[in-house]
Enzyme design. Sequence first.
Site, PDB file in Angstrom:
ATOM      1  N   SER A 119      82.941  59.485  43.076  1.00 54.21           N
ATOM      2  CA  SER A 119      82.490  58.620  44.008  1.00 54.21           C
ATOM      3  C   SER A 119      83.378  58.191  45.120  1.00 54.21           C
ATOM      4  O   SER A 119      83.649  59.386  45.498  1.00 54.21           O
ATOM      5  CB  SER A 119      81.963  57.118  43.194  1.00 54.21           C
ATOM      6  OG  SER A 119      81.344  56.399  43.948  1.00 54.21           O
ATOM      7  N   PHE A 120      83.660  57.009  45.455  1.00 52.77           N
ATOM      8  CA  PHE A 120      84.513  56.831  46.551  1.00 52.77           C
ATOM      9  C   PHE A 120      85.957  56.990  46.220  1.00 52.77           C
ATOM     10  O   PHE A 120      87.074  56.866  46.917  1.00 52.77           O
ATOM     11  CB  PHE A 120      84.384  55.522  47.171  1.00 52.77           C
ATOM     12  CG  PHE A 120      83.039  55.494  48.078  1.00 52.77           C
ATOM     13  CD1 PHE A 120      82.926  56.440  48.950  1.00 52.77           C
ATOM     14  CD2 PHE A 120      82.099  54.662  47.404  1.00 52.77           C
ATOM     15  CE1 PHE A 120      81.750  56.463  49.663  1.00 52.77           C
ATOM     16  CE2 PHE A 120      80.727  54.775  48.097  1.00 52.77           C
ATOM     17  CZ  PHE A 120      80.525  55.576  49.053  1.00 52.77           C
TER      18      PHE A 120
END
Length: 284
Positions: A119-120
Amino acid sequence: MNGQAKHSVTRRAAFTQLVGPVALVAAPGLANAAAPAVQTARKKTFVLVHGTWHGGWVWRQVAERLQAQGHRVLTPTATGCGERAHLIGPDTNLSTHVQDICAAIEAEDAEEVILIGHSFGGLTITGVADRLGERIAHIVFYDAFIPTRTRPAWVMPEADGSWPKWWKDRQAHFIHGYKMNFFDHYPIKMLVPEEDVVNVALLKRKLTWHPAGQWTEPVSFTNGGWEDRPRTYIHTTLQTFAPSSPAMWGPGRGAGWRWIDVPTARDGMLTHPDVVAACFASLG
């Protein structure tokens, strides 16, 4: 057999029936992905970096499978998340998280690292590669955002320097102005299917707030970030709600990248740990 064990068996059986051998052909080296005891000749060092709202705990099942094959696995938790949620502050940002992971790698004398971000966490691993490039053998974005020199942060300011409206609208819900809460903005099916009651319960219990500064601070490309590293993008193909868009994975379709499709939800390390571990083990 208790209810949780019965659900786990049923889920595995349904998954095997759903994907079969064909879904794994898309990812070279994953023909035996459903068998966690697959052995590899060379033992590797993995550093697994969690995404927003998660912690090192999210990798437990994948780490156990890789370790059973003889690999070394580090799963550090970034400041302000997981068991370190109490350490969050208004100045906790991307630089903090990059330092967290760099410190873990250096403290453990890890070399020839296969650095994987979810993800981030893609922002974080890019910053780590920029600082510790000589230790990084391979950088891997697992359904993660790939920052670039033109978009070095997920939240980019407008031409006049102000934050975009969508971000300012979100900020109104942040705790103390900087703690992002998953459930204020997303449904649980963003991460796992709603019918996966075991993992839904786990996430509701485990997800913590996340520092907004990890999304807004630009990552450094002073030493090239991911650009001069062997690199792979792992794309999840079973994510049905808000699957990752080209805004996340766009550069991963470019020259110099290896692309792997894996049949998992976004949090595949929870829903399909055998598949994810086999995929990681196949990386060079």
